[in-house]
Design a protein around this motif. Structure first.
Motif, PDB file in Angstrom:
ATOM      1  N   THR A 172      40.453  43.495  44.683  1.00 13.03           N
ATOM      2  CA  THR A 172      39.230  43.383  43.893  1.00 13.03           C
ATOM      3  C   THR A 172      38.401  42.196  44.351  1.00 13.03           C
ATOM      4  O   THR A 172      37.160  42.274  44.390  1.00 13.03           O
ATOM      5  CB  THR A 172      39.590  43.227  42.400  1.00 13.03           C
ATOM      6  OG1 THR A 172      40.424  44.320  42.006  1.00 13.03           O
ATOM      7  CG2 THR A 172      38.342  43.223  41.545  1.00 13.03           C
ATOM      8  N   ALA A 194      37.302  51.009  32.759  1.00 14.09           N
ATOM      9  CA  ALA A 194      36.870  50.706  34.126  1.00 14.09           C
ATOM     10  C   ALA A 194      35.406  51.072  34.321  1.00 14.09           C
ATOM     11  O   ALA A 194      34.633  50.311  34.923  1.00 14.09           O
ATOM     12  CB  ALA A 194      37.745  51.456  35.129  1.00 14.09           C
ATOM     13  N   GLY A 230      33.428  48.483  32.614  1.00 14.56           N
ATOM     14  CA  GLY A 230      33.476  47.215  33.330  1.00 14.56           C
ATOM     15  C   GLY A 230      32.534  47.190  34.518  1.00 14.56           C
ATOM     16  O   GLY A 230      31.822  46.202  34.743  1.00 14.56           O
ATOM     17  N   TYR A 231      32.504  48.271  35.290  1.00 14.06           N
ATOM     18  CA  TYR A 231      31.601  48.310  36.440  1.00 14.06           C
ATOM     19  C   TYR A 231      30.149  48.436  36.001  1.00 14.06           C
ATOM     20  O   TYR A 231      29.240  47.962  36.693  1.00 14.06           O
ATOM     21  CB  TYR A 231      32.001  49.441  37.385  1.00 14.06           C
ATOM     22  CG  TYR A 231      33.180  49.086  38.246  1.00 14.06           C
ATOM     23  CD1 TYR A 231      33.077  48.112  39.238  1.00 14.06           C
ATOM     24  CD2 TYR A 231      34.423  49.687  38.052  1.00 14.06           C
ATOM     25  CE1 TYR A 231      34.161  47.761  40.025  1.00 14.06           C
ATOM     26  CE2 TYR A 231      35.512  49.340  38.828  1.00 14.06           C
ATOM     27  CZ  TYR A 231      35.378  48.377  39.816  1.00 14.06           C
ATOM     28  OH  TYR A 231      36.455  48.022  40.584  1.00 14.06           O
ATOM     29  N   CYS A 240      43.232  42.096  30.031  1.00 15.26           N
ATOM     30  CA  CYS A 240      42.044  42.956  29.924  1.00 15.26           C
ATOM     31  C   CYS A 240      41.190  42.562  28.726  1.00 15.26           C
ATOM     32  O   CYS A 240      39.969  42.415  28.836  1.00 15.26           O
ATOM     33  CB  CYS A 240      42.469  44.420  29.798  1.00 15.26           C
ATOM     34  SG  CYS A 240      43.132  45.155  31.282  1.00 15.26           S
ATOM     35  N   LEU A 276      35.013  39.404  34.288  1.00 18.92           N
ATOM     36  CA  LEU A 276      35.248  40.664  34.992  1.00 18.92           C
ATOM     37  C   LEU A 276      36.389  40.524  35.998  1.00 18.92           C
ATOM     38  O   LEU A 276      37.169  41.465  36.203  1.00 18.92           O
ATOM     39  CB  LEU A 276      33.969  41.105  35.704  1.00 18.92           C
ATOM     40  CG  LEU A 276      32.859  41.623  34.791  1.00 18.92           C
ATOM     41  CD1 LEU A 276      31.539  41.713  35.550  1.00 18.92           C
ATOM     42  CD2 LEU A 276      33.221  42.982  34.205  1.00 18.92           C
ATOM     43  N   THR A 313      39.344  43.279  35.557  1.00 18.45           N
ATOM     44  CA  THR A 313      39.439  44.422  36.468  1.00 18.45           C
ATOM     45  C   THR A 313      40.814  44.599  37.114  1.00 18.45           C
ATOM     46  O   THR A 313      41.377  45.705  37.067  1.00 18.45           O
ATOM     47  CB  THR A 313      38.337  44.335  37.540  1.00 18.45           C
ATOM     48  OG1 THR A 313      37.059  44.220  36.898  1.00 18.45           O
ATOM     49  CG2 THR A 313      38.342  45.560  38.431  1.00 18.45           C
ATOM     50  N   ASN A 335      43.301  45.802  34.461  1.00 10.52           N
ATOM     51  CA  ASN A 335      43.028  47.178  34.043  1.00 10.52           C
ATOM     52  C   ASN A 335      43.462  48.165  35.127  1.00 10.52           C
ATOM     53  O   ASN A 335      44.053  49.212  34.834  1.00 10.52           O
ATOM     54  CB  ASN A 335      41.539  47.343  33.732  1.00 10.52           C
ATOM     55  CG  ASN A 335      41.222  48.690  33.129  1.00 10.52           C
ATOM     56  OD1 ASN A 335      41.708  49.044  32.059  1.00 10.52           O
ATOM     57  ND2 ASN A 335      40.391  49.466  33.814  1.00 10.52           N
ATOM     58  N   ASN A 336      43.183  47.829  36.392  1.00  7.39           N
ATOM     59  CA  ASN A 336      43.618  48.695  37.491  1.00  7.39           C
ATOM     60  C   ASN A 336      45.141  48.809  37.532  1.00  7.39           C
ATOM     61  O   ASN A 336      45.693  49.888  37.792  1.00  7.39           O
ATOM     62  CB  ASN A 336      43.104  48.146  38.819  1.00  7.39           C
ATOM     63  CG  ASN A 336      41.602  48.267  38.961  1.00  7.39           C
ATOM     64  OD1 ASN A 336      40.939  48.914  38.149  1.00  7.39           O
ATOM     65  ND2 ASN A 336      41.049  47.633  39.972  1.00  7.39           N
ATOM     66  N   ARG A 385      34.247  53.867  38.950  1.00  8.67           N
ATOM     67  CA  ARG A 385      33.425  52.797  39.503  1.00  8.67           C
ATOM     68  C   ARG A 385      32.042  53.311  39.896  1.00  8.67           C
ATOM     69  O   ARG A 385      31.025  52.682  39.607  1.00  8.67           O
ATOM     70  CB  ARG A 385      34.129  52.198  40.724  1.00  8.67           C
ATOM     71  CG  ARG A 385      33.330  51.109  41.412  1.00  8.67           C
ATOM     72  CD  ARG A 385      33.966  50.688  42.722  1.00  8.67           C
ATOM     73  NE  ARG A 385      33.197  49.679  43.391  1.00  8.67           N
ATOM     74  CZ  ARG A 385      33.387  49.275  44.633  1.00  8.67           C
ATOM     75  NH1 ARG A 385      34.354  49.814  45.348  1.00  8.67           N
ATOM     76  NH2 ARG A 385      32.639  48.336  45.168  1.00  8.67           N
TER      77      ARG A 385
END
Length: 429
Positions: free
Chosen positions: A109, A241, A244-245, A301, A336, A340, A343-344, A367
């Motif tokens: 990331t 996700a 977030g993006y 997260c 973030l 991220t 979360n991933n 994304r």
């Protein structure tokens, strides 16, 4: 500022938009199929083919004699990028030990965030000095380097999910659904499409999505195993996700506009904007070294999403001067960068190894959709909000960050997930 390729081909700005739009449409549409094929034939193999296709198409884009051929080569480039992006996350998660998955995804990331910092700067320098064609040609030596490094360094795929019959109809329905949705969203961000056409596209996307789900439920070799999405960690994680993006890319559109409207130069706007991806990269790469190892992924997260909400709420009440905007963008990036990778890791940890390619495709699709929605919502708020458009845009981003925090908030009871066998199917008992 007019697009350099548009000037070279004597085309309108609306026509040149197809160069970027065609890439995004094909990329998002092919992420899940690429992930499915990688699980069947080998993630390393598909990843290297992706590098080869992307590099070759980049060389062709740099030599394109017309806008039509440039768009066609961008479609091929997007196909290569889909193979790389769908397999990138899967290769990281299947190569790293489970206890180091979050750290490995954090490094990946951080590399993405570094690309956000360097991409516009390097691209602008290439366009202003060597010409727009070098924006594509510079990918060729980098692609060759990545191809050689990947061949010698990447591990071979051990767990596979064979495909006896490829779901061509599912691919067509998924492509129509994603392309229709992205075109509808792009219309809100400035694409010159009449209102009735937007409604038709949205309706077509909804119908194709319904048809895709119905087909995947009844065939024995689906393009996307819907059982994966019935695992709450995966479905909620993908929603988070996307949000977030959206929160990442919305400010990347808004901040330069705010800075330039205050009388500052484009160079100043670019410098201020780097605070967000710089904070993102710093936290994504270093969080595991600073935070307690006992802090769960879900807690990370939630903490990251709360930091994002705090940064946007403060931004909403601030005068948006450089002295306020720069540190708040950095704080947003820090949140973030914490959110991220964790979360991933939650998403990929809930997906069996043989389906990690599909999981990577789903994550990158989230994304892509988040990116498009971030651009569209900010553009729509600026258009409809008049003199208060920037405040409305920040308010929308704040709402999305609060939704992200709610989705990531730890629950008291442990989640019961349906067991999944090696083929990715739910089992009873």
């Amino acid at each position: 500022m007019p697009d350099p390729s548009g000037a070279a081909f004597d085309c309108s700005l609306a026509a040149v938009e197809l160069v970027s739009l065609a890439y995004l449409l094909i990329l998002v549409a092919l992420l899940i199929p690429a992930g499915r094929l990688s699980g069947a034939h080998g993630r390393k193999l598909l990843y290297l083919y992706g590098f080869l296709a992307f590099s070759g198409a980049s060389a062709a884009c740099g030599l394109a004699p017309s806008l039509a051929t440039l768009v066609a080569f961008r479609v091929v480039q997007a196909g290569g990028a889909a193979m790389m992006q769908a397999d990138g996350v899967a290769l990281v998660t299947t190569s790293a030990p489970r206890e180091r998955m979050r750290t490995a995804l954090g490094v990946q990331t951080a590399a993405q965030a570094l690309g956000l910092v360097l991409g516009p700067t390097v691209g602008g320098a290439l366009v202003s000095t060597l010409g727009w064609r070098w924006v594509f040609e510079v990918n060729v030596p980098m692609g060759v380097l990545g191809l050689v490094a990947g061949y010698f360094l990447l591990p071979r795929t051990r767990a596979r999910n064979p495909v006896r019959e490829f779901d061509g109809w599912g691919l067509m329905l998924l492509s129509v659904a994603t392309i229709g949705l992205l075109l509808s969203v792009s219309a809100a961000s400035g694409l010159p499409v009449p209102g009735w056409a937007v409604a038709v596209l949205a309706g077509l996307a909804a119908a194709a999505a319904w048809g895709f789900v119905a087909r995947e439920r009844r065939i024995t070799q689906p393009l996307l195993d819907l059982g994966i999405l019935r695992v709450r960690t995966v479905s909620v994680g993908l929603f988070a996700a996307l949000c977030g993006y959206l929160v990442l890319f919305g400010p990347l559109v808004l901040a330069p506009i705010v800075v330039i409207l205050r009388g500052h130069s484009e160079l100043t706007a670019g410098a201020v904007l780097t605070a967000l991806p710089a904070g993102f990269a710093l936290t994504a790469a270093c969080a595991d070294r600073v935070l307690p190892s006992a802090l769960s992924d879900r807690s990370r997260c939630a903490a990251g999403a709360v930091v994002c909400a705090a940064a946007l709420a403060t931004m909403l009440g601030s005068p948006l001067s450089l002295a306020w905007l720069t540190p708040l963008l950095a704080l947003l990036g820090l949140g973030l960068g914490l959110f991220t990778p964790a979360n991933n890791a939650l998403i990929m940890g809930a997906i069996p190894p043989c389906s990690s390619g599909t999981g990577g495709g789903l994550m990158n699709m989230a994304r892509g959709l988040g990116t498009a929605l971030g651009v569209a919502l900010v553009a729509l708020a600026l258009y409809l909000g008049g003199p208060y458009g920037n405040r409305w845009a920040l308010f929308l981003l704040l709402i999305v960050s609060l939704l992200t925090a709610a989705a990531a908030w730890p629950t008291r009871a442990p989640e019961l997930q349906p067991p999944i066998d090696e083929s990715g199917q739910e089992t009873s008992g």
